[in-house]
Every structure is written in structure tokens, then in C-alpha cells.
Motif scaffolding. Structure first.
Motif, mmCIF file in Angstrom:
data_model
loop_
_atom_site.group_PDB
_atom_site.id
_atom_site.type_symbol
_atom_site.label_atom_id
_atom_site.label_comp_id
_atom_site.label_asym_id
_atom_site.label_seq_id
_atom_site.Cartn_x
_atom_site.Cartn_y
_atom_site.Cartn_z
ATOM 1 N N ALA A 1 -27.278 25.056 9.571
ATOM 2 C CA ALA A 1 -26.122 24.290 9.610
ATOM 3 C C ALA A 1 -25.961 23.586 8.376
ATOM 4 O O ALA A 1 -24.800 23.180 7.900
ATOM 5 N N VAL A 2 -27.170 22.817 7.951
ATOM 6 C CA VAL A 2 -27.167 21.894 6.812
ATOM 7 C C VAL A 2 -26.786 22.733 5.581
ATOM 8 O O VAL A 2 -26.109 22.425 4.603
ATOM 9 N N ILE A 3 -27.796 23.818 5.573
ATOM 10 C CA ILE A 3 -27.480 24.547 4.410
ATOM 11 C C ILE A 3 -26.130 25.478 4.076
ATOM 12 O O ILE A 3 -25.590 25.439 3.020
ATOM 13 N N SER A 4 -25.683 25.875 5.137
ATOM 14 C CA SER A 4 -24.417 26.454 4.952
ATOM 15 C C SER A 4 -23.579 26.088 6.173
ATOM 16 O O SER A 4 -23.766 26.941 7.297
ATOM 17 N N PRO A 5 -22.932 24.968 6.144
ATOM 18 C CA PRO A 5 -22.105 24.706 7.290
ATOM 19 C C PRO A 5 -21.154 25.592 7.969
ATOM 20 O O PRO A 5 -20.227 26.364 7.100
ATOM 21 N N MET A 6 -20.899 25.858 8.968
ATOM 22 C CA MET A 6 -20.067 26.610 9.783
ATOM 23 C C MET A 6 -18.784 25.607 10.762
ATOM 24 O O MET A 6 -19.265 24.809 11.139
ATOM 25 N N ASN A 7 -17.809 26.242 10.626
ATOM 26 C CA ASN A 7 -16.623 25.487 11.525
ATOM 27 C C ASN A 7 -16.983 25.596 12.996
ATOM 28 O O ASN A 7 -16.410 24.850 13.723
ATOM 29 N N VAL A 8 -17.811 26.565 13.560
ATOM 30 C CA VAL A 8 -17.822 26.895 14.809
ATOM 31 C C VAL A 8 -19.018 26.245 15.222
ATOM 32 O O VAL A 8 -20.319 26.322 14.666
ATOM 33 N N SER A 9 -19.107 25.482 16.317
ATOM 34 C CA SER A 9 -20.250 24.513 16.757
ATOM 35 C C SER A 9 -20.997 25.597 17.579
ATOM 36 O O SER A 9 -20.797 26.468 18.478
ATOM 37 N N GLN A 10 -22.151 25.123 17.041
ATOM 38 C CA GLN A 10 -23.406 26.306 17.784
ATOM 39 C C GLN A 10 -23.890 25.482 19.093
ATOM 40 O O GLN A 10 -24.128 24.447 19.129
ATOM 41 N N VAL A 11 -23.987 26.602 20.264
ATOM 42 C CA VAL A 11 -24.585 26.036 21.435
ATOM 43 C C VAL A 11 -26.104 25.685 21.326
ATOM 44 O O VAL A 11 -26.885 26.576 20.988
ATOM 45 N N ARG A 12 -26.341 24.560 21.653
ATOM 46 C CA ARG A 12 -27.853 24.232 21.691
ATOM 47 C C ARG A 12 -28.667 24.574 22.814
ATOM 48 O O ARG A 12 -27.972 24.283 23.967
ATOM 49 N N ARG A 13 -29.879 25.310 22.764
ATOM 50 C CA ARG A 13 -30.578 25.587 23.880
ATOM 51 C C ARG A 13 -31.834 25.228 23.942
ATOM 52 O O ARG A 13 -32.484 24.930 22.786
ATOM 53 N N LEU A 14 -32.536 24.962 24.967
ATOM 54 C CA LEU A 14 -33.936 24.632 25.299
ATOM 55 C C LEU A 14 -34.481 25.928 25.116
ATOM 56 O O LEU A 14 -34.265 27.009 25.586
ATOM 57 N N PRO A 15 -35.897 25.888 24.712
ATOM 58 C CA PRO A 15 -36.737 27.173 24.799
ATOM 59 C C PRO A 15 -37.071 27.567 25.994
ATOM 60 O O PRO A 15 -37.612 28.708 26.321
ATOM 61 N N ILE A 16 -37.071 26.599 27.214
ATOM 62 C CA ILE A 16 -37.192 26.954 28.539
ATOM 63 C C ILE A 16 -36.256 26.331 29.407
ATOM 64 O O ILE A 16 -35.465 25.441 29.077
ATOM 65 N N MET A 17 -35.919 27.018 30.497
ATOM 66 C CA MET A 17 -34.816 26.263 31.627
ATOM 67 C C MET A 17 -35.698 25.219 32.390
ATOM 68 O O MET A 17 -36.653 25.243 32.841
ATOM 69 N N THR A 18 -34.871 24.304 32.387
ATOM 70 C CA THR A 18 -35.080 22.995 32.998
ATOM 71 C C THR A 18 -34.096 22.350 33.745
ATOM 72 O O THR A 18 -32.966 22.760 33.326
ATOM 73 N N GLU A 19 -34.387 21.389 34.629
ATOM 74 C CA GLU A 19 -33.379 20.763 35.469
ATOM 75 C C GLU A 19 -33.692 19.274 35.474
ATOM 76 O O GLU A 19 -34.527 18.907 36.130
ATOM 77 N N TYR A 20 -33.265 18.426 34.511
ATOM 78 C CA TYR A 20 -33.554 16.964 34.751
ATOM 79 C C TYR A 20 -32.528 16.086 35.724
ATOM 80 O O TYR A 20 -32.796 14.763 35.650
#
Length: 393
Positions: free
Chosen positions: A147-166
Motif C-alpha cells: 500500500a505504501v509502495i503503490s497506493p490504491m484507492n480501494v481500502s483493503q480488508v485487514r485479516r488476522l492470520p487465525i480466527m479469534t473472538e475478543y
């Protein structure tokens, strides 16, 4: 001969980091242990809490268990090693007692050689651990780097490496949750490497004791080849053989004692390891076969599969190495010219040969014997369970 702790300097550094070095148990070490254990335990707990807010389908259960069981191995090793800290100290004390009885520079050189082997194992496994941690962290940061090298207008969904519920807003506190999971993985890998290499180093020193036993038998027979057989030489030869038998007996005793102290831990790790490997293999094939999934999701289960297989390999290769060194003692007895020795020496040598009728192995609960054959069996069982799970989909 150095103090025994000098041979375990590298192991001492890692074990001190996680508060498990048996010779120093200060209040700070106990607090560090509780703090790290809390991070590991909560990382597992917050994976299982996902069952409260999600539909428990078969795929969902497999996805949770594949990572949660792997993290459970961290806690098992951490707790069992802490419980057996005094036993480790006692085993090192007994090994020091054996080393204090070594007689010449050749025997000391054998000890140094096997200590060097133990250090090589530790360096290699530590490097693998660092690489595994680095790959996962870089993979998590890669979208931000792109994102820093080649910025995109569309925001990317951030995902955790595993499923959790805090039970909090995971998007708002994403960085803190990711930090917690990464901290748990880093601590867990440190625990695996620190405790695993400590046991490997100890068994490598046991291999050195078997090698010294072979060396003493060869020295005893050399008396016959290079000196006239006289009562004085007979006594010297008998004494050398007695020393060889004694150090061989102590090597077997120390290795069996060490395995018995960690038998429950090893049994749990084998059972959980096989199940975790099967589920993570299933996860990989699920991600590959489902085009809707992001291919980057394959990275985490792939790393877990690699670590599981590598751990299984070393957990079986080192006991196999101990068995091979024990067998080498009897190969030495076969090869030396014991038949030209006096009759009472021949009887002693025949007694040692008879001892080889019973194979010496390091096993867990009478079900698993540490060997390369057992490694192949465990991997085959994991693949078989994975095939069964995959065929039911």
C-alpha cells in the motif's frame, strides 16, 4: 573437565529468556513464566471463544482446531518443562558426576565433539524458528508495504492470520489483537526451540557416553595386541572393561530416566501433533480448492505443517541416534579380538554381547518408539486422517 552448565550455555540463554533455566528460579523468573503463560493461554482461549458467535459447521471447527491445537503444544511444553525443572537439574548433576570420572584427553575430546554437535543442532533449529516467525510477520505486513509502495484507492480488508473472538471491535483494535497473537507465536516458538534443544543436547551427551564406552573397550583390547599378556596387564584390561560397562550402564540409565520424566508430555505432543498436522493439511487443500479464498491464507497453515513435520523428525531422529550409538558399542565388542583374551575376560565380553539381545530404545508409554520408522508412521497416520477428513467433504 568443565562444569556441566558450561556445555549448555546456549541453552541456558534461551531458557533464561522464558524463565525455565533450572539453576536460577528467582521471583522475576516466576513472574516472567506467569506472564508468558498468560499470553499463550489467552491466545488459545480467544480462538475457542469464536464458537459462541459463529455457526459450528464442520469446516469452521476444523479451521479453529487446526491452529488452536498447534498453540496448545506451546502450553503443554511450557508447563511440563516448568514442572520438571528440578528433574532437569538432577539429570545434569548426574551427567556431571559421570564426566568427573573421565580419565584421559581422548574421552574429553569425545565429550567436546558431541557438545559441538548439540550446539549445531541448536543453531539450526533456532534459525528455523527465526525464519518461521519472520515469514509470518512479513506476510502480515506485506499488504501495508504494498500500500505504501503503490497506493490504491480501494481500502483493503485487514485479516488476522487465525480466527479469534475478543468480544471487542476487532477492526478498531486490530493492531493490539495482531500484536497479542504474534507475541503468543513468538513466545511459543521460543519455548519449543529452548526446551527441544535442551533435550536434544542432553541426548547428544548421552551419545557421547556410548562412544566413550566403545573407546574404553578398544583400549582394553589394545592391551592384548601391543603388550604381553601378564597378570598385571590382565588386571588392567579387566579394569578397563569394567569402566566401559559402567559408563554404558549409566548412559542407558540417564537416557531412560530423562524420557520417563517427560513421558506424559511426549504422549500429549504426539497425539495433538498428529491431529494438528492432519487438520492443517486439510486447511491447505481447502484453501487451494476454494477459489474464493485469498491464496495468502495458505501461508499460516503451511508454516504450521512445516514446523510439525520438522519437530516430529527431530523428536524421532535423536532417539534413533541414541539407539544407533548403543548398537555401536556391541559392534565394537564383536569386532575386537576378545577371543584371544583370558577366559574370565571372554566371559565378561560374552555377557555384554548377550545384553544386546534386548534392543535398547527410547519409547513413550510402550506405544511409540523413538526412531525414523516411528516418524514415518506418524506422518503416514496424519496423512491418512487428512485423507479421511477430505473424503467426507
Amino acid at each position: 573437565m568443565m562444569c556441566i552448565t558450561e556445555y549448555f550455555n546456549l541453552n541456558r540463554t534461551l531458557l533464561l529468556t522464558i524463565g525455565l533455566w533450572p539453576y536460577q528460579q528467582s521471583k522475576l523468573d516466576r513472574l516472567r513464566f506467569i506472564f508468558f503463560l498468560g499470553i499463550l493461554t489467552t491466545a488459545i482461549l480467544f480462538q475457542f471463544t469464536t464458537f459462541f458467535n459463529s455457526k459450528c459447521t464442520a469446516d469452521f471447527v476444523v479451521k479453529i482446531l487446526s491452529s488452536a491445537l498447534f498453540f496448545s503444544t506451546f502450553v503443554i511444553k511450557y508447563i511440563f518443562f516448568a514442572i520438571n525443572a528440578k528433574s532437569i537439574k538432577d539429570l545434569l548433576t548426574q551427567l556431571q558426576y559421570v564426566y568427573d570420572q573421565l580419565k584421559d584427553e581422548c574421552e574429553n575430546a569425545i565429550v567436546e565433539k558431541y557438545n559441538s554437535n548439540a550446539k549445531h543442532y541448536m543453531i539450526v533449529l533456532t534459525a528455523f524458528g527465526i525464519c518461521g516467525i519472520s515469514v509470518l510477520i512479513i506476510a502480515q505486513l506485506w499488504p501495508n508495504i504494498i500500500a505504501v509502495i503503490s497506493p490504491m484507492n480501494v481500502s483493503q480488508v485487514r485479516r488476522l492470520p487465525i480466527m479469534t473472538e475478543y468480544f471487542i471491535d476487532q477492526e478498531k483494535y486490530f493492531s493490539f489483537i495482531l500484536l497479542h497473537l504474534n507475541a503468543a507465536f513468538c513466545i511459543g516458538m521460543t519455548v519449543v526451540v529452548a526446551t527441544g534443544t535442551m533435550l536434544i543436547a542432553y541426548l547428544e551427551h548421552i551419545c557421547g557416553l556410548f562412544k566413550i564406552s566403545s573407546y574404553r573397550i578398544e583400549c582394553a583390547m589394545r592391551v592384548i595386541l601391543f603388550q604381553n599378556i601378564q597378570p598385571k596387564n590382565d588386571t588392567l584390561m579387566l579394569k578397563e572393561i569394567r569402566y566401559a560397562v559402567d559408563i554404558h550402564r549409566q548412559a542407558m540409565k540417564l537416557s531412560k530416566t530423562m524420557v520417563s520424566k517427560f513421558e506424559a508430555m511426549l504422549f500429549c505432543l504426539i497425539a495433538i501433533g498428529v491431529i494438528s498436522l492432519s487438520l492443517n493439511l486439510f486447511q491447505i487443500f481447502q484453501i487451494i480448492s476454494n477459489r474464493d479464498n485469498n491464496i495468502s491464507e495458505i501461508l499460516f497453515p503451511s508454516v504450521l505443517v512445516f514446523i510439525s513435520i520438522l519437530y516430529m523428525f527431530f523428536a524421532n531422529y535423536i532417539p534413533q541416534n541414541v539407539t544407533d550409538h548403543n548398537d555401536h558399542v556391541f559392534v565394537t565388542v564383536y569386532n575386537v579380538q576378545w577371543y584371544i583374551a583370558p577366559l574370565y575376560v571372554q566371559k565378561l565380553m560374552l555377557f555384554m554381547l548377550q545384553r544386546n539381545v534386548r534392543e535398547f530404545t527410547l519409547g513413550v508409554g510402550g506405544l511409540f518408539v523413538g526412531s525414523l520408522e516411528c516418524f514415518a508412521t506418524l506422518v503416514k497416520a496424519s496423512v491418512s486422517y487428512f485423507t479421511v477428513i477430505y473424503s467426507t467433504q
